[in-house]
Design a protein around this motif. Structure first.
Motif, PDB file in Angstrom:
ATOM      1  N   LEU A 194      -9.563   1.270  -1.134  1.00  0.00           N
ATOM      2  CA  LEU A 194      -8.180   1.755  -1.143  1.00  0.00           C
ATOM      3  C   LEU A 194      -8.137   3.276  -1.223  1.00  0.00           C
ATOM      4  O   LEU A 194      -7.285   3.920  -0.594  1.00  0.00           O
ATOM      5  CB  LEU A 194      -7.419   1.145  -2.326  1.00  0.00           C
ATOM      6  CG  LEU A 194      -7.145  -0.350  -2.253  1.00  0.00           C
ATOM      7  CD1 LEU A 194      -6.713  -0.886  -3.616  1.00  0.00           C
ATOM      8  CD2 LEU A 194      -6.078  -0.652  -1.202  1.00  0.00           C
ATOM      9  N   ARG A 195      -9.066   3.858  -1.978  1.00  0.00           N
ATOM     10  CA  ARG A 195      -9.066   5.310  -2.161  1.00  0.00           C
ATOM     11  C   ARG A 195      -9.508   6.059  -0.894  1.00  0.00           C
ATOM     12  O   ARG A 195      -9.391   7.286  -0.837  1.00  0.00           O
ATOM     13  CB  ARG A 195      -9.955   5.708  -3.346  1.00  0.00           C
ATOM     14  CG  ARG A 195      -9.387   5.268  -4.697  1.00  0.00           C
ATOM     15  CD  ARG A 195     -10.046   6.023  -5.850  1.00  0.00           C
ATOM     16  NE  ARG A 195     -11.475   5.827  -5.900  1.00  0.00           N
ATOM     17  CZ  ARG A 195     -12.078   4.817  -6.543  1.00  0.00           C
ATOM     18  NH1 ARG A 195     -11.345   3.894  -7.185  1.00  0.00           N
ATOM     19  NH2 ARG A 195     -13.397   4.719  -6.553  1.00  0.00           N
ATOM     20  N   ILE A 201      -3.923   7.838  -1.638  1.00  0.00           N
ATOM     21  CA  ILE A 201      -4.227   6.796  -2.618  1.00  0.00           C
ATOM     22  C   ILE A 201      -5.394   7.275  -3.481  1.00  0.00           C
ATOM     23  O   ILE A 201      -6.536   7.337  -3.029  1.00  0.00           O
ATOM     24  CB  ILE A 201      -4.593   5.455  -1.948  1.00  0.00           C
ATOM     25  CG1 ILE A 201      -3.436   4.940  -1.106  1.00  0.00           C
ATOM     26  CG2 ILE A 201      -4.992   4.428  -3.019  1.00  0.00           C
ATOM     27  CD1 ILE A 201      -2.246   4.432  -1.881  1.00  0.00           C
ATOM     28  N   SER A 230       2.498   1.658  -3.361  1.00  0.00           N
ATOM     29  CA  SER A 230       1.516   2.138  -4.338  1.00  0.00           C
ATOM     30  C   SER A 230       1.307   3.637  -4.202  1.00  0.00           C
ATOM     31  O   SER A 230       1.187   4.360  -5.201  1.00  0.00           O
ATOM     32  CB  SER A 230       0.189   1.400  -4.153  1.00  0.00           C
ATOM     33  OG  SER A 230       0.355   0.004  -4.322  1.00  0.00           O
ATOM     34  N   HIS A 231       1.266   4.112  -2.972  1.00  0.00           N
ATOM     35  CA  HIS A 231       1.157   5.549  -2.702  1.00  0.00           C
ATOM     36  C   HIS A 231       2.341   6.288  -3.329  1.00  0.00           C
ATOM     37  O   HIS A 231       2.161   7.266  -4.063  1.00  0.00           O
ATOM     38  CB  HIS A 231       1.123   5.744  -1.188  1.00  0.00           C
ATOM     39  CG  HIS A 231       1.043   7.176  -0.743  1.00  0.00           C
ATOM     40  ND1 HIS A 231       0.798   7.511   0.562  1.00  0.00           N
ATOM     41  CD2 HIS A 231       1.222   8.351  -1.392  1.00  0.00           C
ATOM     42  CE1 HIS A 231       0.785   8.832   0.682  1.00  0.00           C
ATOM     43  NE2 HIS A 231       1.054   9.365  -0.495  1.00  0.00           N
ATOM     44  N   PHE A 240      -1.916  -0.866  -6.671  1.00  0.00           N
ATOM     45  CA  PHE A 240      -2.090  -1.888  -5.637  1.00  0.00           C
ATOM     46  C   PHE A 240      -2.765  -3.125  -6.211  1.00  0.00           C
ATOM     47  O   PHE A 240      -2.300  -4.258  -6.001  1.00  0.00           O
ATOM     48  CB  PHE A 240      -2.904  -1.329  -4.470  1.00  0.00           C
ATOM     49  CG  PHE A 240      -3.032  -2.285  -3.317  1.00  0.00           C
ATOM     50  CD1 PHE A 240      -2.133  -2.247  -2.264  1.00  0.00           C
ATOM     51  CD2 PHE A 240      -4.051  -3.236  -3.272  1.00  0.00           C
ATOM     52  CE1 PHE A 240      -2.232  -3.137  -1.196  1.00  0.00           C
ATOM     53  CE2 PHE A 240      -4.172  -4.127  -2.223  1.00  0.00           C
ATOM     54  CZ  PHE A 240      -3.253  -4.076  -1.179  1.00  0.00           C
ATOM     55  N   SER A 254       2.486   6.390  -7.185  1.00  0.00           N
ATOM     56  CA  SER A 254       1.416   7.111  -7.875  1.00  0.00           C
ATOM     57  C   SER A 254       1.695   8.601  -8.012  1.00  0.00           C
ATOM     58  O   SER A 254       0.986   9.294  -8.728  1.00  0.00           O
ATOM     59  CB  SER A 254       0.079   6.904  -7.147  1.00  0.00           C
ATOM     60  OG  SER A 254       0.101   7.487  -5.850  1.00  0.00           O
ATOM     61  N   ARG A 279     -11.079  -1.165  -4.972  1.00  0.00           N
ATOM     62  CA  ARG A 279     -10.429   0.079  -5.359  1.00  0.00           C
ATOM     63  C   ARG A 279     -11.030   1.268  -4.602  1.00  0.00           C
ATOM     64  O   ARG A 279     -10.318   2.184  -4.201  1.00  0.00           O
ATOM     65  CB  ARG A 279     -10.538   0.285  -6.874  1.00  0.00           C
ATOM     66  CG  ARG A 279      -9.753  -0.747  -7.670  1.00  0.00           C
ATOM     67  CD  ARG A 279      -9.923  -0.598  -9.167  1.00  0.00           C
ATOM     68  NE  ARG A 279      -9.155   0.544  -9.663  1.00  0.00           N
ATOM     69  CZ  ARG A 279      -9.682   1.653 -10.164  1.00  0.00           C
ATOM     70  NH1 ARG A 279     -10.995   1.791 -10.245  1.00  0.00           N
ATOM     71  NH2 ARG A 279      -8.910   2.621 -10.591  1.00  0.00           N
ATOM     72  N   LEU A 339       0.836  -1.202   0.000  1.00  0.00           N
ATOM     73  CA  LEU A 339       0.000   0.000   0.000  1.00  0.00           C
ATOM     74  C   LEU A 339       0.873   1.256   0.000  1.00  0.00           C
ATOM     75  O   LEU A 339       0.626   2.204  -0.751  1.00  0.00           O
ATOM     76  CB  LEU A 339      -0.928  -0.009   1.219  1.00  0.00           C
ATOM     77  CG  LEU A 339      -1.907   1.158   1.318  1.00  0.00           C
ATOM     78  CD1 LEU A 339      -2.981   1.063   0.244  1.00  0.00           C
ATOM     79  CD2 LEU A 339      -2.549   1.205   2.707  1.00  0.00           C
ATOM     80  N   GLY A 378      -3.021   5.149  -7.595  1.00  0.00           N
ATOM     81  CA  GLY A 378      -2.489   4.316  -6.510  1.00  0.00           C
ATOM     82  C   GLY A 378      -3.293   3.040  -6.332  1.00  0.00           C
ATOM     83  O   GLY A 378      -2.729   1.962  -6.082  1.00  0.00           O
ATOM     84  N   ALA A 379      -4.621   3.153  -6.447  1.00  0.00           N
ATOM     85  CA  ALA A 379      -5.468   1.956  -6.341  1.00  0.00           C
ATOM     86  C   ALA A 379      -5.172   0.991  -7.477  1.00  0.00           C
ATOM     87  O   ALA A 379      -5.112  -0.232  -7.278  1.00  0.00           O
ATOM     88  CB  ALA A 379      -6.943   2.359  -6.342  1.00  0.00           C
TER      89      ALA A 379
END
Length: 223
Positions: free
Chosen positions: A137-138, A143, A46-47, A151, A50, A134, A43, A147-148
């Motif tokens: 995640l947002r 994120i 991914s942040h 991930f 992005s 998704r 996570l 980013g989602a």
């Protein structure tokens, strides 16, 4: 996709996987498993990926945060704002370091409050629905849609219910390589291969024209 086109696509796919068939999680030193710590590390990665910053810098920053012990939401939340800034700086992630430090702290606290520090709870909430995943995640600070996407693209290695996921950037890579830009056709090409590594390799081709050219030349040499 049949005949010569199919053979050409297979050669490109083989060359692509040979040249850059590794996930970003693997590059960041994350041994991805369906357990809380590596999922949280993904996570964070991914942040970082992005943002409008080069992927190698984002990977280096993720490694630095990990080296400083910020591998769980509790450790991330307990770290000071300056400790997070310093770790990001060590990784070369300086352009967005102050804002990102704040977001990482807030995001870690949300993961603790909503999912008790365990993203498998989000997986259970989604129950196989990638759009629900998704959206969940947002909720995490920092994120967004990109980013989602990252991930989900990487986590498909351990959460197969997401289905094959390449995201918009992966489709750009497929187009640059002359591969089909249909997710269904790409899924067929990924059959019996590491789907997450294939998707990440497509993204690498989208991000780096030289990589794409190297892959195309290697594929031609196979013909």
């Amino acid at each position: 996709m049949t005949g010569t086109a199919s053979a050409s696509a297979r050669r490109i796919t083989d060359a692509l996987l040979e040249e850059c068939g590794r996930t970003y999680a693997a590059e960041a030193g994350i041994r991805l498993r369906d357990t809380p710590q590596p999922l949280y590390q993904l996570l964070v990665l991914s942040h970082l990926l992005s943002a409008r910053i080069r992927a190698p810098v984002a990977v280096a920053a993720a490694r630095a945060l990990s080296a400083h012990g910020m591998r769980t939401p509790r450790r991330m939340a307990d770290a000071t704002w300056q400790q997070r800034v310093d770790a990001l700086g060590e990784g070369g992630y300086r352009r967005y370091d102050e804002r990102t430090s704040t977001q990482l702290g807030e995001g870690a606290r949300l993961v603790l409050d909503v999912w008790k520090g365990d993203l498998r709870r989000l997986r259970a909430e989604a129950d196989g629905d990638t759009e629900v995943l998704r959206a969940g995640l947002r909720r995490v600070q920092g994120i967004g849609p990109a980013g989602a996407d990252i991930f989900v693209r990487e986590v498909q290695a351990v959460w197969p219910e997401t289905g094959f996921w390449v995201g918009a950037k992966g489709l750009q890579g497929a187009e640059r390589l002359g591969l089909p830009t249909s997710t269904g056709q790409l899924c067929d090409m990924a059959r019996d291969r590491d789907r997450a590594a294939f998707a990440a390799a497509l993204v690498r081709a989208a991000l780096d024209r030289e990589t794409a050219e190297t892959v195309r030349e290697a594929a031609l040499a196979r013909s």
